[in-house]
Design a protein around this motif. Structure first.
Motif, mmCIF file in Angstrom:
data_model
loop_
_atom_site.group_PDB
_atom_site.id
_atom_site.type_symbol
_atom_site.label_atom_id
_atom_site.label_comp_id
_atom_site.label_asym_id
_atom_site.label_seq_id
_atom_site.Cartn_x
_atom_site.Cartn_y
_atom_site.Cartn_z
ATOM 1 N N UNK A 6 0.793 -1.225 0.000
ATOM 2 C CA UNK A 6 0.000 0.000 0.000
ATOM 3 C C UNK A 6 0.822 1.270 0.000
ATOM 4 N N UNK A 7 2.075 1.181 -0.447
ATOM 5 C CA UNK A 7 2.967 2.346 -0.445
ATOM 6 C C UNK A 7 2.996 3.026 -1.810
ATOM 7 N N UNK A 8 2.649 2.295 -2.852
ATOM 8 C CA UNK A 8 2.637 2.876 -4.200
ATOM 9 C C UNK A 8 1.765 4.124 -4.212
ATOM 10 N N UNK A 9 2.230 5.145 -4.917
ATOM 11 C CA UNK A 9 1.497 6.398 -4.997
ATOM 12 C C UNK A 9 1.926 7.429 -3.981
ATOM 13 N N UNK A 10 2.685 7.016 -2.958
ATOM 14 C CA UNK A 10 3.187 7.997 -2.002
ATOM 15 C C UNK A 10 4.231 8.886 -2.673
ATOM 16 N N UNK A 11 4.438 10.067 -2.111
ATOM 17 C CA UNK A 11 5.332 11.048 -2.729
ATOM 18 C C UNK A 11 6.724 11.005 -2.107
ATOM 19 N N UNK A 12 7.718 11.269 -2.952
ATOM 20 C CA UNK A 12 9.121 11.287 -2.533
ATOM 21 C C UNK A 12 9.753 12.579 -3.035
ATOM 22 N N UNK A 13 10.358 13.329 -2.127
ATOM 23 C CA UNK A 13 11.063 14.565 -2.455
ATOM 24 C C UNK A 13 12.557 14.333 -2.280
ATOM 25 N N UNK A 14 13.358 14.795 -3.244
ATOM 26 C CA UNK A 14 14.814 14.644 -3.156
ATOM 27 C C UNK A 14 15.438 16.034 -3.211
ATOM 28 N N UNK A 15 16.073 16.430 -2.106
ATOM 29 C CA UNK A 15 16.622 17.776 -1.961
ATOM 30 C C UNK A 15 18.120 17.722 -1.689
ATOM 31 N N UNK A 16 18.820 18.754 -2.113
ATOM 32 C CA UNK A 16 20.249 18.854 -1.849
ATOM 33 C C UNK A 16 20.689 20.298 -1.864
#
Length: 317
Positions: A175-185
């Motif tokens: 049930x994790x599909x569709x969650x959002x991921x942000x990648x910052x640097x």
């Protein structure tokens, strides 16, 4: 030091792509044209660390690799495996040094400098340039065709793609599909986000995950990254937030911002060098990190893990 533009403008897809026809002493189509290659090259020079790692994955040891990307981790892998890595200018490959190595084949990434030097390099030896912004599978296929290892490239591609597909299914089942991921640097005070068009972004999308709207495909980029305004940091909030760290990446320049409280999602620091790279090893590294963060399977890798992870990935002893 490689500039942000050098690290990010060249980043590209992380999913499977169309492979060139394999060559055994024939012609190879690549990012700079079409090149006749020897059937069994013995002295192969890698124009950069990325190309050197591709060659090693295929079982072909280059006589030398140039440190075009100033990649600390990949340099450690190559030098421990017996290939010297010499400093080189990102903008201008040292053609004379390459010629002095007496190569019978040159393999590199299609950086602007390598493309410009391609005619002169081709006078030294047959030269094949894999598109650094091409999908990882195509990079591997081009290198495989150049050194008559197309079958190995296909096997390695199938293995990594299976890992990606299996993880996507597991995320769906949990049930994790569709969650959002942000990648910052942040590099030298310039905060940015990795775009969806980067290798990392393509992997995230390929796993059935999403990005914040500010990091969606087509978001405006500056020097290859999406500029992040500290006052509008909330636009980069997500269910999971990954912050780049490492030799030139400062996670504290993100988490220490006065507005850092706008990022409410759980945060994990990830190795900036691998997360801004595009080769298959980097994609595998990112996949392992994603499994650690999302599935609690293993741990997130650090720069100190690079040789051990390479051995696990490549099957080297």
């Amino acid at each position: 030091m490689v500039l942000l533009a050098g690290l990010l403008v060249l980043t590209g897809c992380g999913s499977a792509g169309t492979a060139p026809a394999p060559a055994a002493g024939g012609a190879v189509d690549h990012a700079a044209g079409r090149t006749e290659v020897p059937a069994d090259a013995q002295r192969v020079v890698a124009l950069d660390e990325n190309a050197g790692l591709l060659l090693y994955e295929l079982g072909k040891q280059p006589v030398e690799a140039l440190g075009t990307f100033s990649s600390v981790g990949v340099k450690e892998i190559l030098t421990q495996a017996g290939t010297p890595v010499e400093p080189a200018d990102f903008a201008a490959p040292p053609v004379e040094r390459v010629a002095a190595l007496n190569p019978d084949l040159i393999v590199g990434s299609a950086t602007p400098g390598a493309i410009e030097a391609y005619p002169r390099l081709s006078q030294v030896a047959p030269t094949v340039l894999a598109g650094y912004s091409d999908p990882w599978s195509k990079q591997l296929a081009v290198a495989g065709a150049a050194v008559n290892k197309a079958d190995v490239a296909q096997q390695r591609t199938a293995t990594l793609q299976t890992k990606i597909d299996d993880t996507r299914r597991e995320l769906q089942e949990r049930g994790i599909a569709g969650q959002s991921v942000s990648v910052l640097g942040s590099i030298s005070g310039f905060p940015f986000a990795l775009p969806s068009e980067s290798s990392a972004g393509e992997l995230i999308t390929g796993l059935g995950l999403t990005r914040p709207k500010a990091q969606a495909p087509g978001a405006p980029m500056t020097e290859g990254g999406i500029a992040v305004s500290p006052e509008r940091l909330s636009e980069h909030d997500a269910d999971h937030i990954l912050v780049l760290t490492g030799s030139m990446w400062s996670d504290k320049e993100i988490t220490g911002l006065p507005t850092a409280g706008q990022l409410r999602g759980p945060k994990a620091t990830v190795d900036g060098e691998q997360w801004t790279n595009t080769n298959p090893f980097a994609v595998d590294w990112m996949l392992r990190d994603m499994r650690a963060v999302l599935l609690n399977d293993g741990t997130v890798g650090t720069g100190a893990d690079v040789v051990a992870r390479w051995r696990q990935y490549s099957g080297a002893s």
